[in-house]
Design a protein around this motif. Structure first.
Motif, PDB file in Angstrom:
ATOM      1  N   ARG A  99      -2.226  18.849  33.934  1.00  0.00           N
ATOM      2  CA  ARG A  99      -2.714  18.500  32.595  1.00  0.00           C
ATOM      3  C   ARG A  99      -3.470  19.660  31.973  1.00  0.00           C
ATOM      4  NH1 ARG A  99      -3.734  13.363  34.860  1.00  0.00           N
ATOM      5  NH2 ARG A  99      -5.893  13.944  35.300  1.00  0.00           N
ATOM      6  N   ALA A 100      -4.265  20.359  32.779  1.00  0.00           N
ATOM      7  CA  ALA A 100      -5.032  21.487  32.253  1.00  0.00           C
ATOM      8  C   ALA A 100      -4.105  22.561  31.700  1.00  0.00           C
ATOM      9  CB  ALA A 100      -5.930  22.072  33.344  1.00  0.00           C
ATOM     10  N   ARG A 101      -3.017  22.851  32.401  1.00  0.00           N
ATOM     11  CA  ARG A 101      -2.058  23.850  31.918  1.00  0.00           C
ATOM     12  C   ARG A 101      -1.440  23.404  30.585  1.00  0.00           C
ATOM     13  NH1 ARG A 101      -0.617  23.446  37.546  1.00  0.00           N
ATOM     14  NH2 ARG A 101      -1.462  25.256  38.694  1.00  0.00           N
ATOM     15  N   ALA A 102      -1.052  22.137  30.503  1.00  0.00           N
ATOM     16  CA  ALA A 102      -0.466  21.617  29.260  1.00  0.00           C
ATOM     17  C   ALA A 102      -1.471  21.690  28.116  1.00  0.00           C
ATOM     18  CB  ALA A 102       0.014  20.181  29.471  1.00  0.00           C
ATOM     19  N   ASN A 103      -2.717  21.366  28.411  1.00  0.00           N
ATOM     20  CA  ASN A 103      -3.744  21.397  27.369  1.00  0.00           C
ATOM     21  C   ASN A 103      -4.018  22.813  26.891  1.00  0.00           C
ATOM     22  OD1 ASN A 103      -3.974  18.642  27.556  1.00  0.00           O
ATOM     23  ND2 ASN A 103      -5.758  18.691  28.899  1.00  0.00           N
ATOM     24  N   LEU A 104      -3.974  23.772  27.794  1.00  0.00           N
ATOM     25  CA  LEU A 104      -4.191  25.170  27.401  1.00  0.00           C
ATOM     26  C   LEU A 104      -3.092  25.631  26.448  1.00  0.00           C
ATOM     27  CD1 LEU A 104      -5.381  26.604  30.817  1.00  0.00           C
ATOM     28  CD2 LEU A 104      -6.687  26.658  28.682  1.00  0.00           C
ATOM     29  N   ARG A 105      -1.871  25.178  26.669  1.00  0.00           N
ATOM     30  CA  ARG A 105      -0.786  25.547  25.756  1.00  0.00           C
ATOM     31  C   ARG A 105      -1.007  24.940  24.372  1.00  0.00           C
ATOM     32  NH1 ARG A 105       2.077  24.217  30.708  1.00  0.00           N
ATOM     33  NH2 ARG A 105       2.624  26.178  31.768  1.00  0.00           N
ATOM     34  N   ILE A 107      -4.159  24.154  23.159  1.00  0.00           N
ATOM     35  CA  ILE A 107      -5.374  24.753  22.611  1.00  0.00           C
ATOM     36  C   ILE A 107      -5.131  26.174  22.115  1.00  0.00           C
ATOM     37  CG2 ILE A 107      -7.688  25.569  23.249  1.00  0.00           C
ATOM     38  CD1 ILE A 107      -7.826  23.143  25.158  1.00  0.00           C
ATOM     39  N   ASP A 108      -4.378  26.960  22.888  1.00  0.00           N
ATOM     40  CA  ASP A 108      -4.135  28.356  22.513  1.00  0.00           C
ATOM     41  C   ASP A 108      -2.711  28.742  22.909  1.00  0.00           C
ATOM     42  OD1 ASP A 108      -4.114  31.026  21.939  1.00  0.00           O
ATOM     43  OD2 ASP A 108      -5.963  31.509  23.008  1.00  0.00           O
ATOM     44  N   PRO A 109      -1.757  28.558  21.999  1.00  0.00           N
ATOM     45  CA  PRO A 109      -0.355  28.850  22.313  1.00  0.00           C
ATOM     46  C   PRO A 109      -0.077  30.325  22.597  1.00  0.00           C
ATOM     47  CG  PRO A 109      -0.538  27.450  20.358  1.00  0.00           C
ATOM     48  CD  PRO A 109      -1.913  27.954  20.665  1.00  0.00           C
ATOM     49  N   THR A 110      -1.025  31.211  22.305  1.00  0.00           N
ATOM     50  CA  THR A 110      -0.804  32.641  22.523  1.00  0.00           C
ATOM     51  C   THR A 110      -1.029  33.048  23.977  1.00  0.00           C
ATOM     52  OG1 THR A 110      -3.106  33.302  22.056  1.00  0.00           O
ATOM     53  CG2 THR A 110      -1.617  33.056  20.168  1.00  0.00           C
ATOM     54  N   LEU A 111      -1.567  32.160  24.803  1.00  0.00           N
ATOM     55  CA  LEU A 111      -1.871  32.517  26.187  1.00  0.00           C
ATOM     56  C   LEU A 111      -0.595  32.725  26.997  1.00  0.00           C
ATOM     57  CD1 LEU A 111      -4.768  30.005  26.995  1.00  0.00           C
ATOM     58  CD2 LEU A 111      -4.993  32.450  26.530  1.00  0.00           C
ATOM     59  N   SER A 112      -0.598  33.761  27.826  1.00  0.00           N
ATOM     60  CA  SER A 112       0.510  33.976  28.758  1.00  0.00           C
ATOM     61  C   SER A 112       0.338  33.044  29.951  1.00  0.00           C
ATOM     62  CB  SER A 112       0.518  35.425  29.229  1.00  0.00           C
ATOM     63  OG  SER A 112      -0.626  35.693  30.039  1.00  0.00           O
ATOM     64  N   GLU A 113       1.384  32.922  30.770  1.00  0.00           N
ATOM     65  CA  GLU A 113       1.293  32.058  31.945  1.00  0.00           C
ATOM     66  C   GLU A 113       0.214  32.557  32.912  1.00  0.00           C
ATOM     67  OE1 GLU A 113       2.828  29.077  32.583  1.00  0.00           O
ATOM     68  OE2 GLU A 113       3.312  29.336  30.452  1.00  0.00           O
ATOM     69  N   MET A 319     -16.043  23.016  13.671  1.00  0.00           N
ATOM     70  CA  MET A 319     -17.010  23.878  14.335  1.00  0.00           C
ATOM     71  C   MET A 319     -16.856  23.839  15.847  1.00  0.00           C
ATOM     72  SD  MET A 319     -20.462  23.226  12.074  1.00  0.00           S
ATOM     73  CE  MET A 319     -21.318  24.636  12.816  1.00  0.00           C
ATOM     74  N   LEU A 320     -16.458  22.693  16.375  1.00  0.00           N
ATOM     75  CA  LEU A 320     -16.310  22.559  17.827  1.00  0.00           C
ATOM     76  C   LEU A 320     -15.037  23.225  18.346  1.00  0.00           C
ATOM     77  CD1 LEU A 320     -17.413  18.899  18.690  1.00  0.00           C
ATOM     78  CD2 LEU A 320     -18.700  21.014  18.999  1.00  0.00           C
ATOM     79  N   GLU A 321     -13.945  23.115  17.597  1.00  0.00           N
ATOM     80  CA  GLU A 321     -12.662  23.627  18.090  1.00  0.00           C
ATOM     81  C   GLU A 321     -12.698  25.110  18.464  1.00  0.00           C
ATOM     82  OE1 GLU A 321      -9.099  22.732  16.039  1.00  0.00           O
ATOM     83  OE2 GLU A 321      -9.459  20.561  15.979  1.00  0.00           O
ATOM     84  N   PRO A 322     -13.262  25.993  17.621  1.00  0.00           N
ATOM     85  CA  PRO A 322     -13.300  27.408  18.024  1.00  0.00           C
ATOM     86  C   PRO A 322     -14.144  27.655  19.272  1.00  0.00           C
ATOM     87  CG  PRO A 322     -13.689  27.177  15.658  1.00  0.00           C
ATOM     88  CD  PRO A 322     -13.769  25.807  16.255  1.00  0.00           C
ATOM     89  N   ILE A 323     -15.198  26.867  19.455  1.00  0.00           N
ATOM     90  CA  ILE A 323     -16.041  27.008  20.645  1.00  0.00           C
ATOM     91  C   ILE A 323     -15.233  26.680  21.898  1.00  0.00           C
ATOM     92  CG2 ILE A 323     -18.049  26.085  21.875  1.00  0.00           C
ATOM     93  CD1 ILE A 323     -19.324  25.554  19.116  1.00  0.00           C
ATOM     94  N   ILE A 324     -14.515  25.562  21.855  1.00  0.00           N
ATOM     95  CA  ILE A 324     -13.711  25.148  23.003  1.00  0.00           C
ATOM     96  C   ILE A 324     -12.563  26.127  23.233  1.00  0.00           C
ATOM     97  CG2 ILE A 324     -12.284  23.321  23.982  1.00  0.00           C
ATOM     98  CD1 ILE A 324     -15.266  22.637  23.727  1.00  0.00           C
ATOM     99  N   ARG A 325     -11.913  26.556  22.146  1.00  0.00           N
ATOM    100  CA  ARG A 325     -10.775  27.475  22.292  1.00  0.00           C
ATOM    101  C   ARG A 325     -11.228  28.784  22.942  1.00  0.00           C
ATOM    102  NH1 ARG A 325      -9.166  27.068  17.546  1.00  0.00           N
ATOM    103  NH2 ARG A 325      -7.454  25.606  17.873  1.00  0.00           N
ATOM    104  N   LYS A 326     -12.362  29.296  22.520  1.00  0.00           N
ATOM    105  CA  LYS A 326     -12.852  30.565  23.065  1.00  0.00           C
ATOM    106  C   LYS A 326     -13.292  30.423  24.512  1.00  0.00           C
ATOM    107  CE  LYS A 326     -16.164  34.275  22.109  1.00  0.00           C
ATOM    108  NZ  LYS A 326     -17.245  34.753  21.204  1.00  0.00           N
TER     109      LYS A 326
END
Length: 339
Positions: A99-105, A107-113, A319-326
């Motif tokens: 689930r964490a991997r799916a959520n990272l995709r 939250i930030d689609p630019t992340l590599s595997e 305001m919360l979304e950028p904090i979590i994304r970063k």
């Protein structure tokens, strides 16, 4: 061990506005069999024995680890927690890691595997560190382990009141409480008790050491919270939250709603005239932290009280979304479901 869910705060909604659908949260402490149950025999004795073979042993383990870690050097305590979290993520919580991997995709689609895997590992390590660091939280400020940025507005409005301090579960969020206590901010918190009795006792003892006044969980805490703010007090609320395993906020592309703590915080602010400040904690390295506080948030309803509640919710969520994304690799709820 995290704060969440204040319950229900009544407010009429505009005809075309989203309406609250979640029932008020009511907490009932889990029953713990005692010696009277053992002596009673029959099913009560069987319940006692089942508890102490399973949950009771876990409680004893929680207490044993907590008090053993209190005597360790800060960095060693935190490092052991990281190792335990890493092992749990690898062997015990495989579905959570998926689930964490799916959520990272999401939250930030630019992340590599490779970046995703690094953040999943960081997530489990951070959870382990946070659990272990409950034992040494009281030593962090004195050891110079917490820095702070832009705390002036929070200090000012905690004195001028009322103030609602909105935060999220990044870094070690409990370190924020230690810092607030050290700079002289008296505050109260809405919280959801942990599932295990030992964790509940440990969390409450640690927070009490920082002068935190814990408001009754769920619906019974609504009136005391309103009274606190009307009297000019400071309230801490965590507005990234999970309800029945589902992330309520931040939204990350989902439709805005008024069923979560973001809407509850806005309702409290509208009812009492409280200022809202957004703060968060990040882990720098090991057991070192940085706390950032925003300026008071300018919500649409500050200038127009007829603005629908949902518009204020959108402002706070943005305001919360950028904090979590970063800081997604340090976010406690990364392995929960968005759907």
């Amino acid at each position: 061990m995290h704060e969440a869910e204040a319950g229900d705060v009544g407010e009429a909604a505009a005809p075309d506005a989203p309406r609250k659908t979640r029932k008020p949260y009511v907490w009932n402490p889990p029953p713990v069999p005692d010696w009277a149950d053992l002596r009673a025999g029959g099913e009560r004795r069987a319940t006692f024995l089942r508890y102490w073979r399973t949950a009771g042993l876990k409680d004893l383990g929680d207490f044993a680890f907590h008090y053993a870690f209190r005597f360790m050097p800060i960095d060693l305590c935190s490092a052991i927690g990281a190792a335990m979290g890493r092992l749990a993520g690898r062997f015990g919580y495989k579905e959570n890691a998926i689930r964490a991997r799916a959520n990272l995709r999401r939250i930030d689609p630019t992340l590599s595997e490779a970046e995703i895997e690094a953040r999943v590992r960081s997530h489990f390590e951070n959870v382990g560190r946070v659990m272990a660091e409950f034992s040494i939280l009281h030593r962090l400020v004195k050891a110079g382990r917490i820095t702070v940025e832009n705390d002036g507005p929070a200090l000012k409005w905690s004195k001028d009141g009322p103030l609602i301090f909105i935060s999220c579960h990044t870094g070690n969020w409990e370190a924020t409480g230690a810092l607030m206590h050290a700079v002289g901010i008296d505050w109260s918190a809405i919280y959801t008790p942990p599932g295990r009795p030992a964790q509940h006792v440990i969390a409450n003892r640690v927070r009490a050491r920082f002068g935190v006044h814990l408001l009754p969980p769920g619906a019974p805490g609504i009136r005391p919270t309103i009274r606190l703010l009307q009297e000019g007090g400071t309230l801490s609320m965590f507005c990234d939250e999970v309800h029945h395993g589902r992330v309520m906020a931040p939204l990350f592309g989902r439709p805005a709603h008024v069923d979560g703590n973001l809407a509850i915080a806005v309702r409290f602010a509208r009812m009492t005239g409280a200022k809202i400040i957004v703060g968060h904690c990040t882990r720098l390295k090991g057991a070192r932290f940085h706390v950032h506080c925003s300026d008071p948030v300018d919500l649409p309803s500050h200038t127009d009280p007829d603005v629908p509640l949902i518009e204020d919710v959108k402002v706070l969520d943005a305001m919360l979304e950028p904090i979590i994304r970063k800081n997604c690799g340090q976010w406690y709820f990364l392995d929960n479901s968005f759907d």
